[in-house]
Design a protein around this motif. Sequence first.
Motif, PDB file in Angstrom:
ATOM      1  N   ILE A 168      21.663 -22.505 -72.190  1.00  6.18           N
ATOM      2  CA  ILE A 168      21.185 -21.121 -72.263  1.00  6.18           C
ATOM      3  C   ILE A 168      21.929 -20.229 -71.279  1.00  6.18           C
ATOM      4  O   ILE A 168      22.338 -19.108 -71.616  1.00  6.18           O
ATOM      5  CB  ILE A 168      19.663 -21.066 -71.996  1.00  6.18           C
ATOM      6  CG1 ILE A 168      18.888 -21.705 -73.160  1.00  6.18           C
ATOM      7  CG2 ILE A 168      19.194 -19.642 -71.765  1.00  6.18           C
ATOM      8  CD1 ILE A 168      17.406 -21.867 -72.896  1.00  6.18           C
ATOM      9  N   LEU A 169      22.128 -20.716 -70.049  1.00  4.03           N
ATOM     10  CA  LEU A 169      22.725 -19.894 -69.001  1.00  4.03           C
ATOM     11  C   LEU A 169      24.242 -19.800 -69.126  1.00  4.03           C
ATOM     12  O   LEU A 169      24.853 -18.856 -68.623  1.00  4.03           O
ATOM     13  CB  LEU A 169      22.346 -20.430 -67.627  1.00  4.03           C
ATOM     14  CG  LEU A 169      20.859 -20.388 -67.282  1.00  4.03           C
ATOM     15  CD1 LEU A 169      20.614 -21.025 -65.920  1.00  4.03           C
ATOM     16  CD2 LEU A 169      20.336 -18.954 -67.290  1.00  4.03           C
ATOM     17  N   GLY A 170      24.865 -20.787 -69.765  1.00  2.00           N
ATOM     18  CA  GLY A 170      26.310 -20.756 -69.928  1.00  2.00           C
ATOM     19  C   GLY A 170      27.035 -21.293 -68.709  1.00  2.00           C
ATOM     20  O   GLY A 170      26.432 -21.828 -67.765  1.00  2.00           O
ATOM     21  N   THR A 171      28.336 -21.117 -68.718  1.00  2.00           N
ATOM     22  CA  THR A 171      29.177 -21.735 -67.681  1.00  2.00           C
ATOM     23  C   THR A 171      29.177 -20.972 -66.360  1.00  2.00           C
ATOM     24  O   THR A 171      29.687 -21.482 -65.359  1.00  2.00           O
ATOM     25  CB  THR A 171      30.617 -21.841 -68.192  1.00  2.00           C
ATOM     26  OG1 THR A 171      31.094 -20.523 -68.543  1.00  2.00           O
ATOM     27  CG2 THR A 171      30.697 -22.744 -69.416  1.00  2.00           C
ATOM     28  N   PHE A 247       6.784 -16.817 -63.668  1.00  2.00           N
ATOM     29  CA  PHE A 247       6.029 -17.868 -64.348  1.00  2.00           C
ATOM     30  C   PHE A 247       6.340 -17.749 -65.828  1.00  2.00           C
ATOM     31  O   PHE A 247       6.036 -16.733 -66.450  1.00  2.00           O
ATOM     32  CB  PHE A 247       4.534 -17.661 -64.093  1.00  2.00           C
ATOM     33  CG  PHE A 247       3.678 -18.873 -64.294  1.00  2.00           C
ATOM     34  CD1 PHE A 247       3.535 -19.446 -65.542  1.00  2.00           C
ATOM     35  CD2 PHE A 247       3.001 -19.444 -63.228  1.00  2.00           C
ATOM     36  CE1 PHE A 247       2.736 -20.550 -65.732  1.00  2.00           C
ATOM     37  CE2 PHE A 247       2.202 -20.550 -63.403  1.00  2.00           C
ATOM     38  CZ  PHE A 247       2.068 -21.103 -64.655  1.00  2.00           C
ATOM     39  N   ILE A 248       6.995 -18.760 -66.410  1.00  2.00           N
ATOM     40  CA  ILE A 248       7.297 -18.731 -67.839  1.00  2.00           C
ATOM     41  C   ILE A 248       6.790 -20.017 -68.485  1.00  2.00           C
ATOM     42  O   ILE A 248       6.640 -21.039 -67.817  1.00  2.00           O
ATOM     43  CB  ILE A 248       8.802 -18.536 -68.115  1.00  2.00           C
ATOM     44  CG1 ILE A 248       9.642 -19.568 -67.375  1.00  2.00           C
ATOM     45  CG2 ILE A 248       9.230 -17.135 -67.724  1.00  2.00           C
ATOM     46  CD1 ILE A 248      11.141 -19.419 -67.592  1.00  2.00           C
ATOM     47  N   THR A 249       6.505 -19.934 -69.767  1.00  2.00           N
ATOM     48  CA  THR A 249       5.870 -21.053 -70.461  1.00  2.00           C
ATOM     49  C   THR A 249       6.838 -21.734 -71.416  1.00  2.00           C
ATOM     50  O   THR A 249       7.771 -21.122 -71.932  1.00  2.00           O
ATOM     51  CB  THR A 249       4.632 -20.574 -71.245  1.00  2.00           C
ATOM     52  OG1 THR A 249       5.005 -19.514 -72.125  1.00  2.00           O
ATOM     53  CG2 THR A 249       3.552 -20.074 -70.287  1.00  2.00           C
ATOM     54  N   LYS A 250       6.594 -23.031 -71.622  1.00  2.00           N
ATOM     55  CA  LYS A 250       7.332 -23.804 -72.616  1.00  2.00           C
ATOM     56  C   LYS A 250       6.711 -23.564 -73.991  1.00  2.00           C
ATOM     57  O   LYS A 250       5.535 -23.224 -74.078  1.00  2.00           O
ATOM     58  CB  LYS A 250       7.266 -25.294 -72.269  1.00  2.00           C
ATOM     59  CG  LYS A 250       7.991 -25.666 -70.985  1.00  2.00           C
ATOM     60  CD  LYS A 250       7.835 -27.164 -70.717  1.00  2.00           C
ATOM     61  CE  LYS A 250       8.568 -27.587 -69.446  1.00  2.00           C
ATOM     62  NZ  LYS A 250       8.384 -29.023 -69.165  1.00  2.00           N
ATOM     63  N   PRO A 251       7.474 -23.775 -75.072  1.00  2.00           N
ATOM     64  CA  PRO A 251       8.871 -24.215 -75.132  1.00  2.00           C
ATOM     65  C   PRO A 251       9.830 -23.122 -74.667  1.00  2.00           C
ATOM     66  O   PRO A 251       9.491 -21.941 -74.685  1.00  2.00           O
ATOM     67  CB  PRO A 251       9.080 -24.545 -76.620  1.00  2.00           C
ATOM     68  CG  PRO A 251       8.091 -23.672 -77.319  1.00  2.00           C
ATOM     69  CD  PRO A 251       6.893 -23.596 -76.421  1.00  2.00           C
ATOM     70  N   LEU A 252      11.032 -23.532 -74.248  1.00  2.00           N
ATOM     71  CA  LEU A 252      12.001 -22.593 -73.698  1.00  2.00           C
ATOM     72  C   LEU A 252      12.358 -21.505 -74.709  1.00  2.00           C
ATOM     73  O   LEU A 252      12.696 -21.797 -75.857  1.00  2.00           O
ATOM     74  CB  LEU A 252      13.274 -23.321 -73.289  1.00  2.00           C
ATOM     75  CG  LEU A 252      13.177 -24.318 -72.129  1.00  2.00           C
ATOM     76  CD1 LEU A 252      14.533 -24.956 -71.886  1.00  2.00           C
ATOM     77  CD2 LEU A 252      12.687 -23.628 -70.878  1.00  2.00           C
ATOM     78  N   ASN A 253      12.285 -20.276 -74.235  1.00  2.00           N
ATOM     79  CA  ASN A 253      12.739 -19.131 -75.016  1.00  2.00           C
ATOM     80  C   ASN A 253      14.068 -18.674 -74.415  1.00  2.00           C
ATOM     81  O   ASN A 253      14.139 -18.339 -73.231  1.00  2.00           O
ATOM     82  CB  ASN A 253      11.710 -18.012 -74.963  1.00  2.00           C
ATOM     83  CG  ASN A 253      12.176 -16.751 -75.667  1.00  2.00           C
ATOM     84  OD1 ASN A 253      12.956 -15.981 -75.132  1.00  2.00           O
ATOM     85  ND2 ASN A 253      11.667 -16.539 -76.870  1.00  2.00           N
ATOM     86  N   GLU A 254      15.112 -18.669 -75.215  1.00  2.00           N
ATOM     87  CA  GLU A 254      16.453 -18.430 -74.683  1.00  2.00           C
ATOM     88  C   GLU A 254      16.567 -17.100 -73.945  1.00  2.00           C
ATOM     89  O   GLU A 254      17.056 -17.035 -72.816  1.00  2.00           O
ATOM     90  CB  GLU A 254      17.487 -18.496 -75.809  1.00  2.00           C
ATOM     91  CG  GLU A 254      18.911 -18.284 -75.330  1.00  2.00           C
ATOM     92  CD  GLU A 254      19.935 -18.566 -76.423  1.00  2.00           C
ATOM     93  OE1 GLU A 254      21.079 -18.111 -76.270  1.00  2.00           O
ATOM     94  OE2 GLU A 254      19.586 -19.241 -77.411  1.00  2.00           O
ATOM     95  N   SER A 255      16.104 -16.037 -74.562  1.00  2.00           N
ATOM     96  CA  SER A 255      16.229 -14.721 -73.943  1.00  2.00           C
ATOM     97  C   SER A 255      15.417 -14.627 -72.665  1.00  2.00           C
ATOM     98  O   SER A 255      15.894 -14.150 -71.633  1.00  2.00           O
ATOM     99  CB  SER A 255      15.788 -13.637 -74.930  1.00  2.00           C
ATOM    100  OG  SER A 255      15.814 -12.368 -74.330  1.00  2.00           O
ATOM    101  N   GLN A 256      14.173 -15.117 -72.723  1.00  2.00           N
ATOM    102  CA  GLN A 256      13.303 -15.055 -71.546  1.00  2.00           C
ATOM    103  C   GLN A 256      13.877 -15.866 -70.397  1.00  2.00           C
ATOM    104  O   GLN A 256      13.890 -15.410 -69.241  1.00  2.00           O
ATOM    105  CB  GLN A 256      11.906 -15.564 -71.899  1.00  2.00           C
ATOM    106  CG  GLN A 256      10.918 -15.473 -70.740  1.00  2.00           C
ATOM    107  CD  GLN A 256       9.589 -16.124 -71.049  1.00  2.00           C
ATOM    108  OE1 GLN A 256       9.527 -17.108 -71.786  1.00  2.00           O
ATOM    109  NE2 GLN A 256       8.514 -15.589 -70.500  1.00  2.00           N
ATOM    110  N   CYS A 257      14.374 -17.069 -70.690  1.00  2.00           N
ATOM    111  CA  CYS A 257      14.932 -17.912 -69.639  1.00  2.00           C
ATOM    112  C   CYS A 257      16.162 -17.266 -69.005  1.00  2.00           C
ATOM    113  O   CYS A 257      16.313 -17.262 -67.776  1.00  2.00           O
ATOM    114  CB  CYS A 257      15.306 -19.282 -70.198  1.00  2.00           C
ATOM    115  SG  CYS A 257      13.903 -20.357 -70.495  1.00  2.00           S
ATOM    116  N   LYS A 258      17.040 -16.726 -69.818  1.00  2.00           N
ATOM    117  CA  LYS A 258      18.267 -16.125 -69.283  1.00  2.00           C
ATOM    118  C   LYS A 258      17.945 -14.940 -68.382  1.00  2.00           C
ATOM    119  O   LYS A 258      18.485 -14.806 -67.273  1.00  2.00           O
ATOM    120  CB  LYS A 258      19.180 -15.693 -70.429  1.00  2.00           C
ATOM    121  CG  LYS A 258      20.522 -15.140 -69.969  1.00  2.00           C
ATOM    122  CD  LYS A 258      21.418 -14.818 -71.143  1.00  2.00           C
ATOM    123  CE  LYS A 258      21.939 -16.074 -71.806  1.00  2.00           C
ATOM    124  NZ  LYS A 258      22.985 -15.767 -72.823  1.00  2.00           N
TER     125      LYS A 258
END
Length: 315
Positions: A168-171, A247-258
């Motif tokens: 998700i975060l990339g290199t 505080f974020i919840t699973k399952p991973l959300n790509e936009s939210q995590c980034k």
Amino acid sequence: MSDTDKPKVLFVDDEPRVLTSMRMLFRNAYQVLLAESGVAALGVLQAQAVDVIVSDQRMPGMTGIDLLRRARDLQPNAMRILLTGYSDLNAIIGSINEGEIFRFVNKPWINDDLGGTLARAVAAARASAAADTPTSGSRDTAPAAAAGAPTVLVLDDDPAVAPRLQTILGTEVRVVGAGSMATAIEQMEQHDIGVVVSDTRVQSHPVVSLLGTLKQHHPEMVSVILTERADAGAAIELINQGQIYRFITKPLNESQCKITVSSALRHHQRLAAAPQLHQRYEVSAPATPPPVGSPAVGLLDRIKGLRDRVKRWGS
């Protein structure tokens, strides 16, 4: 100290008797400002600077979380404390993510405890103002962290979480994983960790002591909770004793995590550059510290020893 030199504390509650109690308790130490609604409080904040805002959560028209979120934009250096007499998990998570709360205080409060919390909040607000650095920065809108950012540590029983977050975060960002607290500390000893992304429990053990000790001895490190099994009590402990950032919840959300991890990395960089801001993220002492001689004590002692390594990375 004259009244004009006293720190300003704004108390917000729709119950007049509560406001009367706050005035009586704290008028000798502070300039006490009162508001019976979120709208009235915003009027105060637009008219004058305050050091601390203490708001009830359950108010008609505008909740405490909504108020503190808007207060964060109006006066980012003011410290924010939420009074709550009930356990609403969504409200608590909202206050962490949107209001950046310094402390939760349960109703009915203990006068001495609230007084101590206020004193620490005022000191932190004054330190932030002296640093002349906005503490909230821009809202969480940047799509990615800058190149060269410190490493992100993922502490989770599920070994798939760290690789997924790396994708998700990339290199631009390096991600390392740990499936136990011992392995997490080994990673901290080997890498320049700026952000810890952790579940609330790892191998059935709560992580609050680990995160609290990290924040106490390495306040520039930033913690993000990623979990699917939260509860209100744990969330309150994590902010009061661990000063988690988001505080974020699973399952991973790509936009939210980034967005969240990028924001956490920027926050880490602000804290590393301005030690005066560390008081804003001071943690409370744990209610039940691990017993002497337990394995947890040895792990927490190793965290304290990371200081020399952190200094070398920063040199």
